[in-house]
Design a protein around this motif. Sequence first.
Motif, mmCIF file in Angstrom:
data_model
loop_
_atom_site.group_PDB
_atom_site.id
_atom_site.type_symbol
_atom_site.label_atom_id
_atom_site.label_comp_id
_atom_site.label_asym_id
_atom_site.label_seq_id
_atom_site.Cartn_x
_atom_site.Cartn_y
_atom_site.Cartn_z
ATOM 1 N N GLU A 153 0.824 -1.198 0.000
ATOM 2 C CA GLU A 153 0.000 0.000 0.000
ATOM 3 C C GLU A 153 0.864 1.257 0.000
ATOM 4 O OE1 GLU A 153 -3.299 2.347 -0.233
ATOM 5 O OE2 GLU A 153 -3.187 0.164 -0.430
ATOM 6 N N LYS A 154 2.029 1.158 0.632
ATOM 7 C CA LYS A 154 2.932 2.308 0.720
ATOM 8 C C LYS A 154 3.501 2.669 -0.660
ATOM 9 C CE LYS A 154 4.723 4.972 4.057
ATOM 10 N NZ LYS A 154 3.894 5.723 5.017
ATOM 11 N N THR A 155 3.523 1.727 -1.592
ATOM 12 C CA THR A 155 3.991 2.015 -2.951
ATOM 13 C C THR A 155 3.109 3.072 -3.600
ATOM 14 O OG1 THR A 155 4.747 -0.275 -3.185
ATOM 15 C CG2 THR A 155 4.570 1.024 -5.196
ATOM 16 N N ASP A 186 15.445 2.449 4.827
ATOM 17 C CA ASP A 186 16.089 2.315 3.522
ATOM 18 C C ASP A 186 15.700 1.035 2.790
ATOM 19 O OD1 ASP A 186 17.724 3.936 5.455
ATOM 20 O OD2 ASP A 186 18.813 4.421 3.622
ATOM 21 N N SER A 187 15.697 -0.100 3.506
ATOM 22 C CA SER A 187 15.364 -1.377 2.863
ATOM 23 C C SER A 187 13.914 -1.405 2.384
ATOM 24 C CB SER A 187 15.607 -2.539 3.834
ATOM 25 O OG SER A 187 16.966 -2.625 4.179
ATOM 26 N N LYS A 193 10.334 1.031 -4.305
ATOM 27 C CA LYS A 193 10.810 1.440 -5.626
ATOM 28 C C LYS A 193 10.691 0.291 -6.622
ATOM 29 C CE LYS A 193 14.579 3.699 -6.405
ATOM 30 N NZ LYS A 193 15.982 4.139 -6.382
ATOM 31 N N LYS A 194 11.126 -0.896 -6.194
ATOM 32 C CA LYS A 194 11.075 -2.064 -7.083
ATOM 33 C C LYS A 194 9.626 -2.429 -7.398
ATOM 34 C CE LYS A 194 12.863 -6.762 -7.715
ATOM 35 N NZ LYS A 194 11.629 -7.262 -8.325
ATOM 36 N N ASP A 195 8.766 -2.392 -6.409
ATOM 37 C CA ASP A 195 7.348 -2.705 -6.620
ATOM 38 C C ASP A 195 6.735 -1.728 -7.624
ATOM 39 O OD1 ASP A 195 4.813 -3.860 -6.249
ATOM 40 O OD2 ASP A 195 4.339 -2.521 -4.574
ATOM 41 N N LEU A 196 7.030 -0.446 -7.458
ATOM 42 C CA LEU A 196 6.493 0.570 -8.357
ATOM 43 C C LEU A 196 6.954 0.338 -9.791
ATOM 44 C CD1 LEU A 196 5.014 3.228 -8.896
ATOM 45 C CD2 LEU A 196 7.107 4.433 -8.195
ATOM 46 N N GLY A 204 3.010 -1.872 -19.046
ATOM 47 C CA GLY A 204 3.482 -1.188 -20.246
ATOM 48 C C GLY A 204 3.641 0.306 -20.086
ATOM 49 N N CYS A 205 3.758 0.771 -18.852
ATOM 50 C CA CYS A 205 3.864 2.212 -18.582
ATOM 51 C C CYS A 205 5.111 2.547 -17.766
ATOM 52 C CB CYS A 205 2.621 2.703 -17.837
ATOM 53 S SG CYS A 205 1.089 2.474 -18.765
ATOM 54 N N GLY A 206 6.121 1.704 -17.844
ATOM 55 C CA GLY A 206 7.324 1.907 -17.047
ATOM 56 C C GLY A 206 8.069 3.181 -17.378
ATOM 57 N N LYS A 207 7.841 3.733 -18.575
ATOM 58 C CA LYS A 207 8.565 4.925 -19.008
ATOM 59 C C LYS A 207 8.233 6.159 -18.178
ATOM 60 C CE LYS A 207 7.241 7.065 -22.655
ATOM 61 N NZ LYS A 207 6.981 7.382 -24.075
ATOM 62 N N ILE A 208 7.153 6.152 -17.405
ATOM 63 C CA ILE A 208 6.826 7.348 -16.625
ATOM 64 C C ILE A 208 7.638 7.425 -15.332
ATOM 65 C CG2 ILE A 208 4.478 7.366 -17.565
ATOM 66 C CD1 ILE A 208 3.522 6.636 -14.667
#
Length: 267
Positions: A153-155, A186-187, A193-196, A204-208
């Motif tokens: 949820e924090k993502t 930090d962990s 970040k990885k989840d996002l 298909g929207c990783g470019k944003i």
Amino acid sequence: MKYLVLDDEIIAAEYLVALICEVDEKAEIVMANNPVQSLELAKQQQFHVCFIDIQMPGLNGIEFANKLKKLYPKTNFIFVTGYSDHMGEAFKLDASDYIMKPANVEQIRHALENLRYSSQENPVGEEERRIQITCFGNFEIRIDGKPVKFKFEKTKELLAYLVHRKGTRCTSKEVIATLWEEDGHDSYYRMLKKDLQDVMNQLGCGKIIYSARGQIGLSNLECIQCDYFKWVENSVEGRKLYHGEYMAQYSWAEEINAFIEREKYEK
């Protein structure tokens, strides 16, 4: 037109860049020598045409094109190589052309005049209709009209903060201080970040998402429909979308909410 020139031999890449510039004086060209790094770069910005060498360490040109095609199905691939034995694989990827080294300006001109996909078939236009972000009220993101679900949820809050910062490159320290108001996460932050990135890539929207060591932010804002962005660009029109709250579920957004309220009554 945006071009990627990928060749692990720097001299060969520079030569190809010169040929492209001779054909297209307005070309926007990124020259790269590492296919793995280039794939990460391509997740953050789209190229209309990719000139690709085949024999490269780490990831060969065919493998690179296969991965990139999953992100952007209508990318034009032009292979420029010293080997003819990969021609069949190249055209299975719907390559626009296959040029044997050394290339010349007429070959490049012919390839660019006969691209498989025109720049008007650019997936950016499709993504612009796909990604809708709501900031007024509760923060929500929908792609193809469906709510996006993350592992954590924090993502979602991380993405909300990146939207709030509207393309600014944010440091890890800044994000952690905002989301947790204390150090020592930090962990957990790295997992977010990885989840996002994983979820956006799958859709298909990783470019944003711009993500580098110690930094993160939004890229390609033109691909996003967002009520807050409309308010920033035109507060008169944006006020029509505002209903009294801004990212209501996040305490760090209260300052902007107060500013919008004040601006609303001052006009």
